[in-house]
Every structure is written in structure tokens, then in C-alpha cells.
Design an enzyme around this catalytic site. Sequence first.
Site, mmCIF file in Angstrom:
data_model
loop_
_atom_site.group_PDB
_atom_site.id
_atom_site.type_symbol
_atom_site.label_atom_id
_atom_site.label_comp_id
_atom_site.label_asym_id
_atom_site.label_seq_id
_atom_site.Cartn_x
_atom_site.Cartn_y
_atom_site.Cartn_z
ATOM 1 N N ASP A 232 -7.018 -1.783 5.425
ATOM 2 C CA ASP A 232 -5.734 -1.845 4.720
ATOM 3 C C ASP A 232 -5.457 -3.292 4.315
ATOM 4 O OD1 ASP A 232 -3.051 -0.155 4.282
ATOM 5 O OD2 ASP A 232 -2.522 -2.197 4.890
ATOM 6 N N ILE A 233 -5.166 -3.526 3.029
ATOM 7 C CA ILE A 233 -4.882 -4.873 2.541
ATOM 8 C C ILE A 233 -3.529 -5.332 3.100
ATOM 9 C CG2 ILE A 233 -4.524 -6.307 0.501
ATOM 10 C CD1 ILE A 233 -6.267 -4.320 -1.050
ATOM 11 N N GLU A 275 -3.086 1.000 -0.873
ATOM 12 C CA GLU A 275 -3.975 -0.143 -0.628
ATOM 13 C C GLU A 275 -4.909 0.108 0.562
ATOM 14 O OE1 GLU A 275 -0.057 -1.027 1.565
ATOM 15 O OE2 GLU A 275 -0.739 0.004 -0.242
#
Length: 366
Positions: A232-233, A275
Site C-alpha cells: 500500500d502506497i 493505491e
Amino acid sequence: MSSPPTDPQAQVQELRRQLQSLLEAATANERKLDRFDALERRLMAVGSMEELVHLLLIDCCADFGLDAAELWLLDPEEELRRALPALPMVKAPRLLDHHGPLKDLFGAARSTRLVGPADAPLLAKAFGEGTPVRSAALLPLIRQGLLIGSLHFGAHDPERYDAASGTKFLDRLAAIAAIAIESMLNRERLRRAGMTDGLTGVHNRRYFDHRSLIEFSQAVRHRYPLACLFLDIDHFKAINDGHGHPTGDEVLRQVGGLIQRSLRTGDLAARYGGEEFVVLLPRTDLAGACEVAERIRLMVQDAPFVTPEGGTVNATLSAGLAMLPAGATSFAELLNAADRALYDAKRAGRNRTVADSLGAAQAADS
């Protein structure tokens, strides 16, 4: 030049000889036409890129008594590079990033070339340095006015492809081959469109949900390890708010590319939503999975992400890792464990890899 015989009997014999020669040439041309016709029918009926490449590079050599065959295909967008690596090919085509090598062969003419021993440098370009090929037919593959590749037939016999010979059959074959190649590319584009995320180029959630059940079943049946990563960004909303959604899209696109380049053939990466990305690593133990997760994390951390305006922005990601639990009865158990580990990575400060404690303990005990 010898004078024709004056004796009537000798004249009859000469005419018979010429007629026999013409009949033999006609028969040979008819056989050649039949072989080309059969090849064209097979080209139009191929069902996969693997079958098409095998037909052009392997079957053509056997059917026409060739000593070598090469297929060059223009692939600047790497569509074929993504489609071909997993295929079990005896001989693969050469994929070109640009038109340069094709221009070296055909120049501006873009027509079939028959070359012999006098064109040794050209033969070396078409078949490689040190090639035993002494004559060749170089066929440009053209679709809708665009040069998309070339097909090369080579022979050890220096007189097999005489520059004075006609190229009618070869020209037709090149046209049919170009149509078949374009058809396969379009089919591949449609196939990928149904299972690929349009923004990042990695697989989409739909494909992952299908493929993950297959990988889970195989891992349980054959008792090999299966690792799952949730990526996950970090602070992605801040990137969108501070730099704009086009920049956020570019970060997503580039992160997807970094993830893909970090994996082996047989591994699976997908955009899970927003994301968040998910990765499956079959036949990978805990140490190997940690190594992959850290490699991806560090690549993202160190990358200057290029924005649409030409600037750069930095980003990091958090990774949650889980191993398939012993005695698992559903893939959801592995997915949930990786999701928990990702939550722990976020809670611990982000930009780190955290392994699910239960899965890690089981992996250590096994």
C-alpha cells in the site's frame, strides 16, 4: 551460343527436351504453389502466438527445406515481451525496440530482398555473425502501410535465392504472415484488456480473484509454500491533494512497473484497489518472500517518480506479508493474514515490511 540442330529428327528431340523441361518446371511450380497455399491456410487458422511463431520458424524450415529462419517483430510498447516469456517456444522471435534494424535490411524500398554470398554483411545482420547461410530471402512484414517486422529464410546453398528470381510467392506469404501477426496482437490486446488494470498495466482484481484460487489449490495439493504480499502506497491521499490526481496516477503507474520488474515468471501481481497492490509468490518460503517485499519497498523508496509536468515526487509503501497457514481451507485465510500484517506495518510507522506473526511462526516450524 550453339545453333539449333538442322536435322529434322534432332529438332524433334530438342523440342521434346524443351517441352519436358517446361513440364518439369510447371510441375515444380505447382508443388511450390500447393505448399504455399497450405502454409497460408495454416497461418490464417492459428490460434495463438506460440503456434504462429512455431509455424513460421520451425514448420517452414521443414516444409521448404530451409536451413535457417528468423522472425523480427517491432515491439516498442513491450506488448510481445509481456505475452511471450511464459510460452514454451523452441525458437523465439527477435523483438525490436525501434525501426533501426529493419531500415538496415530494407532501406526505404521495404520490398522482398533476395541476397547471396556477395551480400555477406547483410546476411550477418539478418542471421547473426558467423552464420553459415549463403543465400536468403528477406521478407518485410507490412500492415496498413507500416513496417511491423521481417521474416528471413536462409539456405546454405548460395544459389537457393538468386537475385534474378521472382518473389511473387514470397510477397504473398509476407502479406499473409503480417495479417496473422496483427490478428494475434489484437487478440492479445483484447485478452489483456479483460484482465489488466488500465492505469498500471498489472493484472486487475477480477483476474487475481480467479488466479489466486488456482494457486491456492495447487499449493495445498502439492504442499509447497505460497506467500502473499499486500502493498500500500503511504500517504497517497497527500500526494493527490498536494500534487494533483494526474501525479497520483503517475505514481501508481510507476509503482506498478517497479513491482512487475521485481517478480519472476509465474509470480502474480495485481492492483487490488485504489493505491493497494497484492502479490502472490508460489513456491517461495518466508525468507524469499521477505526479500521480494524489501526489494520492492526499497525500489519505491529510492525512485524519483516523474510527474506529468516533468518534475519529481517521492513516495514510500508499506508491505504486509503472510505465508499460507498449515491446514488452511480457503484462500481468504492467507489474504486476511497479509491484510493484518499490512495494517501492523502502517501502525508501526509505514515504509516497512511486516510478516504476519502466525504465518511466520508456522513457516519457521515447518
